[in-house]
Design an enzyme around this catalytic site. Sequence first.
Site, mmCIF file in Angstrom:
data_model
loop_
_atom_site.group_PDB
_atom_site.id
_atom_site.type_symbol
_atom_site.label_atom_id
_atom_site.label_comp_id
_atom_site.label_asym_id
_atom_site.label_seq_id
_atom_site.Cartn_x
_atom_site.Cartn_y
_atom_site.Cartn_z
ATOM 1 N N THR A 1 90.410 -45.612 -73.022
ATOM 2 C CA THR A 1 89.043 -45.778 -73.525
ATOM 3 C C THR A 1 88.139 -44.585 -73.198
ATOM 4 O OG1 THR A 1 88.361 -46.947 -71.524
ATOM 5 C CG2 THR A 1 89.110 -48.309 -73.378
ATOM 6 N N THR B 1 94.613 -47.375 -70.295
ATOM 7 C CA THR B 1 94.642 -48.652 -69.581
ATOM 8 C C THR B 1 95.419 -49.708 -70.345
ATOM 9 O OG1 THR B 1 92.583 -48.200 -68.452
ATOM 10 C CG2 THR B 1 93.115 -50.507 -68.735
ATOM 11 N N SER C 1 93.488 -41.155 -70.396
ATOM 12 C CA SER C 1 92.765 -40.335 -71.381
ATOM 13 C C SER C 1 91.635 -39.515 -70.778
ATOM 14 C CB SER C 1 92.265 -41.176 -72.554
ATOM 15 O OG SER C 1 91.057 -41.819 -72.255
HETATM 16 N N1 ASP Z 1 91.022 -44.080 -67.560
HETATM 17 C C1 ASP Z 1 91.527 -44.918 -68.629
HETATM 18 C C2 ASP Z 1 91.854 -44.028 -69.813
HETATM 19 O O1 ASP Z 1 90.965 -43.618 -70.489
HETATM 20 C C3 ASP Z 1 90.513 -45.936 -68.973
HETATM 21 C C4 ASP Z 1 90.897 -46.868 -70.076
HETATM 22 O O2 ASP Z 1 91.821 -46.665 -70.835
HETATM 23 O O3 ASP Z 1 90.179 -47.887 -70.212
HETATM 24 O O4 ASP Z 1 92.998 -43.740 -70.039
#
Ligand code: ASP
Length: 350
Positions: free
Chosen positions: A114, A34, A81
């Site tokens: 995240t 993100t 991720s």
């Molecule tokens: N879906 C995203 C990831 O993990 C969520 C984020 O980065 O906050 O790439």
Amino acid sequence: MNTSTSSSATPSEGKTPPPLPLLRRIAVLATGGTIAGAAADATNTSGYQAGVVGVDQLLGAVPALSGVARIQPEQIASVDSKDMAMPLWTTLAQRINALLASDDIDGVVVTHGTDTLEETAYLLHLTIKSAKPVVLTAAMRPASALSADGPLNLLNAVTVAAHEASRGRGVLVAFNNRIHSARDVVKTSTYAVDAFHSPEIGALGWVQDGRVEFQRSVVRPHTVATEFVIGAKWPHVEIVASYAGVSRITVDALVAAGVRGIVVAGTGNGSIHASMQQALADAVSQGVAVVRSSRVGSGHVMRNGAAADDALGFVSAGSLNPYKARVLLMLALAAGGTGAVALQKVFDTY
Ligand code: ASP
């Protein structure tokens, strides 16, 4: 011209001033997430595409970085991720090890999503062979959002990576002004900007406005002190959960599929429903490693606390959540670890 002042000049006056000490060289490795996400408009913080903004653009949004470190950017991947996979872990860890082996790099920052950050961070914590700082960071809001949290998290991560006090502490996570150990940190909110915590133990320290302070040390071995090396082979380890009315179907299917290990997200103190527990005991008798963790989210799983580990051949994950326990079990099996006694020693150590 009044020349009298020249007679009182200090000996150094008129000479070239000594050069300022050079800033540290930090490699920023971008993997997506993100922090590199973009939405159609600035008010959208959930309907965006992760991993579409390149590393140069991420760095360009933080001009203050030039006063903190000399940055060497590198785009390692551009993934959400949630889709992190072991081949990318191998690539990332090998690249970090290669960079840190060079005298030209003083530390590494990894930008990451995240969702699985805590798994990647722990994997690196166990396989990076350097005392130089490695700091992961991320964001809860996409780069295009109002009050995006990525730019400040990135500045803080580079500040931590460039700080002398960060050496030898294992892999760190800089997020929302706090500095966490990779072993302890977990994502605890689906939406809040303050999304990462180290349950029970707390953060290692904090970073704010260029200042870094560590308030506690990491006790368990990491990085150069582990027996693990990153490789391309990943033993098949899956996670199952215990809950009211769970059957043995999933465990039996995993054993039939040839898994080498199963981590259980047990109830409470790693307790397991009787149906699933019997299936897991049968799995052990077929050579599958079984590790009991907990779905609770904090605390630790006591060996023999809720199940007869000795009798059933189970291993206790201690304070590792199921996802981190899976990382450790994969590395232990890849390193040739077998049997509940040897694997329990690994879990008691790391
Ligand atoms: N879906 C995203 C990831 O993990 C969520 C984020 O980065 O906050 O790439």
